[in-house]
Design a protein around this motif. Structure first.
Motif, PDB file in Angstrom:
ATOM      1  N   VAL A  49      28.932  -4.166  16.841  1.00  0.00           N
ATOM      2  CA  VAL A  49      27.710  -4.344  17.632  1.00  0.00           C
ATOM      3  C   VAL A  49      27.177  -5.755  17.399  1.00  0.00           C
ATOM      4  O   VAL A  49      27.000  -6.173  16.244  1.00  0.00           O
ATOM      5  CB  VAL A  49      26.630  -3.325  17.227  1.00  0.00           C
ATOM      6  N   CYS A  50      26.911  -6.461  18.473  1.00  0.00           N
ATOM      7  CA  CYS A  50      26.276  -7.778  18.365  1.00  0.00           C
ATOM      8  C   CYS A  50      24.783  -7.576  18.130  1.00  0.00           C
ATOM      9  O   CYS A  50      24.126  -6.864  18.891  1.00  0.00           O
ATOM     10  CB  CYS A  50      26.510  -8.608  19.621  1.00  0.00           C
ATOM     11  N   VAL A  51      24.259  -8.217  17.067  1.00  0.00           N
ATOM     12  CA  VAL A  51      22.858  -7.996  16.716  1.00  0.00           C
ATOM     13  C   VAL A  51      21.995  -9.239  16.912  1.00  0.00           C
ATOM     14  O   VAL A  51      20.823  -9.247  16.507  1.00  0.00           O
ATOM     15  CB  VAL A  51      22.724  -7.507  15.254  1.00  0.00           C
ATOM     16  N   GLY A  52      22.542 -10.284  17.551  1.00  0.00           N
ATOM     17  CA  GLY A  52      21.699 -11.435  17.826  1.00  0.00           C
ATOM     18  C   GLY A  52      22.447 -12.742  17.819  1.00  0.00           C
ATOM     19  O   GLY A  52      23.668 -12.785  17.626  1.00  0.00           O
ATOM     20  N   PRO A  53      21.736 -13.833  18.007  1.00  0.00           N
ATOM     21  CA  PRO A  53      22.348 -15.165  18.038  1.00  0.00           C
ATOM     22  C   PRO A  53      22.760 -15.635  16.643  1.00  0.00           C
ATOM     23  O   PRO A  53      22.602 -14.912  15.653  1.00  0.00           O
ATOM     24  CB  PRO A  53      21.242 -16.044  18.628  1.00  0.00           C
ATOM     25  N   ALA A  54      23.281 -16.852  16.577  1.00  0.00           N
ATOM     26  CA  ALA A  54      23.840 -17.373  15.326  1.00  0.00           C
ATOM     27  C   ALA A  54      22.820 -17.436  14.196  1.00  0.00           C
ATOM     28  O   ALA A  54      23.165 -17.170  13.031  1.00  0.00           O
ATOM     29  CB  ALA A  54      24.435 -18.755  15.568  1.00  0.00           C
ATOM     30  N   ASN A  55      21.593 -17.772  14.485  1.00  0.00           N
ATOM     31  CA  ASN A  55      20.564 -17.884  13.457  1.00  0.00           C
ATOM     32  C   ASN A  55      20.477 -16.586  12.651  1.00  0.00           C
ATOM     33  O   ASN A  55      20.187 -15.520  13.208  1.00  0.00           O
ATOM     34  CB  ASN A  55      19.214 -18.172  14.119  1.00  0.00           C
TER      35      ASN A  55
END
Length: 445
Positions: A49-55
């Motif tokens: 699951v992708c949980v957000g941008p690189a930061n």
């Protein structure tokens, strides 16, 4: 046993946890940032699951996004790995409040050990040796100067909420203390949200030795030997080995007994590490801190003791007994871990980039825990660790020889890397002798 596990981390440690989970038949769920979408740990998980941008603040430290991923995938438990949220007591409490299993120590133990001053005081009360230092924060410069005068220079100025070698400075005299105190306090406020500072005796020649502990489901705390971690740059480890070449059987018994007392003092459960400083001249050791999580360097303990610490973590979290007999732990041989980082081998500055070549060494006693393969991009957003090269031998001499061969056979092209430094270190007379301390890298440079 837990049936499904969400790994709230990235890179080599996420891949390593997933490997054990799948061996045990546990469904492994990965969370990842947009920047990490094509890394091996994402591909190897049963679900991702992708949980957000690189930061990291918007992804790997995004508590609600991670918990939402656990709910959406039906994960039963969360393993935080190391770094990011692994020592966040509020996260641990929230995980459990949502009805999930937390694979780590209790939130109260994390809180107790998270503040260095509180941890020092607790350890002293439990009979664990601590270095001369403050028992409460040095709230201003005058208090810091008064404390240092009482302790005696040189002193270490440390962020009370710090960790991982960050938020530390040495002051050789009052003038240096007046400069470093404000720097450390400002750094601590910025990085940890807590500007509390402690003053502690600084030992110019010291070794960094730590003990792996495991708090079992039945309440016992056991120690799985010590690790030598004195090869460091900027107070951060580059090499770990077990057993320590500086520790005699008598000293080892004292180390392990103190580490068990430390764990018992906070009702410790799951994996943790008691870190100490050893004065090689006097054979005295002092409590430094307790890391309430799995350590980067756990593989050397696994190879020497023949255990899978991630499996043991999962068993403790599930209320199961360990796979080994706690009363019959027997170390065998010697193991060394080299942290292969994306950094130049001279100044150790980060050097991200696209990996054009990635060929891992093989052979007897060689293990590689890696986070990347050829074609992946090493980004500047995260820690520079590429892989951990771990070697084991019947004794230290054989482990060093196997490490030399493995370093020569490890091919990485694209990002800068510190393999040339390790080739130099493994031929360094001071390191090979085993009689080295935390200043060895500086002397090599």
């Amino acid at each position: 046993m837990i049936e499904s596990l969400l790994v709230a981390n990235r890179g080599e440690i996420a891949r390593r946890i997933i490997r054990t989970a799948k061996r045990l038949g546990v469904r492994a769920v990965a969370v990842h940032s947009e920047a990490d979408a094509d890394l091996p740990f994402v591909v190897e998980a049963d679900e991702a699951v992708c949980v957000g941008p690189a930061n990291p603040a918007q992804s790997y430290r995004n508590v609600e996004a991670i918990l939402a991923a656990a709910e959406a995938t039906g994960a039963q438990a969360i393993h935080p790995g190391y770094g990011f949220l692994s020592e966040n007591a509020d996260f641990a409490r929230t995980v459990q409040a949502r009805g999930l299993v937390w694979v780590g120590p209790g939130a109260d133990a994390i809180t107790a050990m998270g503040d260095k001053i509180n941890a020092r005081n607790l350890m002293a009360a439990a009979g664990v040796p601590v270095a001369p230092g403050t028992t409460e924060p040095a709230t201003d410069l005058d208090a810091a100067v008064a404390a240092a005068t009482g302790i005696g220079y040189p002193v270490m100025v440390k962020a009370a909420a710090g960790g991982g070698g960050m938020g530390m400075a040495v002051a050789a005299d009052e003038a240096a203390l007046r400069t470093e105190y404000d720097k450390v306090r400002a750094f601590a406020e910025r990085m940890f949200g807590d500007g509390s500072v402690l003053i502690e005796r600084y030992f110019p020649r010291v070794r960094h030795v730590e003990v792996q502990i495991l708090g079992l489901a039945d309440g016992r705390v056991v120690a799985l030997g010590e690790r030598e971690c004195s090869v460091q740059r900027r107070n951060q480890k580059l090499v770990e080995e077990s057993p320590s070449p500086a520790v005699s059987p008598e000293l080892r018994a004292r180390f392990l007994a103190a580490a068990v007392r430390a764990g018992e003092a906070v009702g410790y459960r799951n994996a943790g590490t008691v870190e100490c400083l050893l004065d090689p001249a006097t054979q005295e050791f002092f409590f430094l801190e307790m890391n309430t999580r799995l350590q980067v360097e756990h593989p050397v303990t696994e190879l020497v003791y023949g255990v899978d610490l991630v499996e043991e973590q999962l068993r403790v979290a599930a209320g199961l007994p360990p796979t080994f007999d706690p009363d019959a732990l027997t170390p065998r041989g010697h193991a060394i871990e080299l942290r292969i980082n994306a950094e130049d081998p001279k100044r150790f500055l980060p050097g991200p980039g696209v990996i054009g070549t990635w060929v891992e060494p093989t052979g007897a006693g060689v293990r590689v825990d890696s986070g990347y393969v050829a074609g992946n991009t090493v980004t500047p957003f995260y820690d520079s660790l590429l892989a951990k090269l771990v070697v084991a031998g019947a004794d230290r001499a054989e482990a060093i020889e196997r490490a030399r061969t493995a370093v020569a056979g490890f091919a990485v092209a694209g990002p800068k890397n510190n393999l040339p430094f390790f080739a130099e270190l493994l031929d360094n007379e001071e390191f090979v002798s085993g009689d080295y301390d935390t200043g060895i890298v500086g002397r090599m440079r």
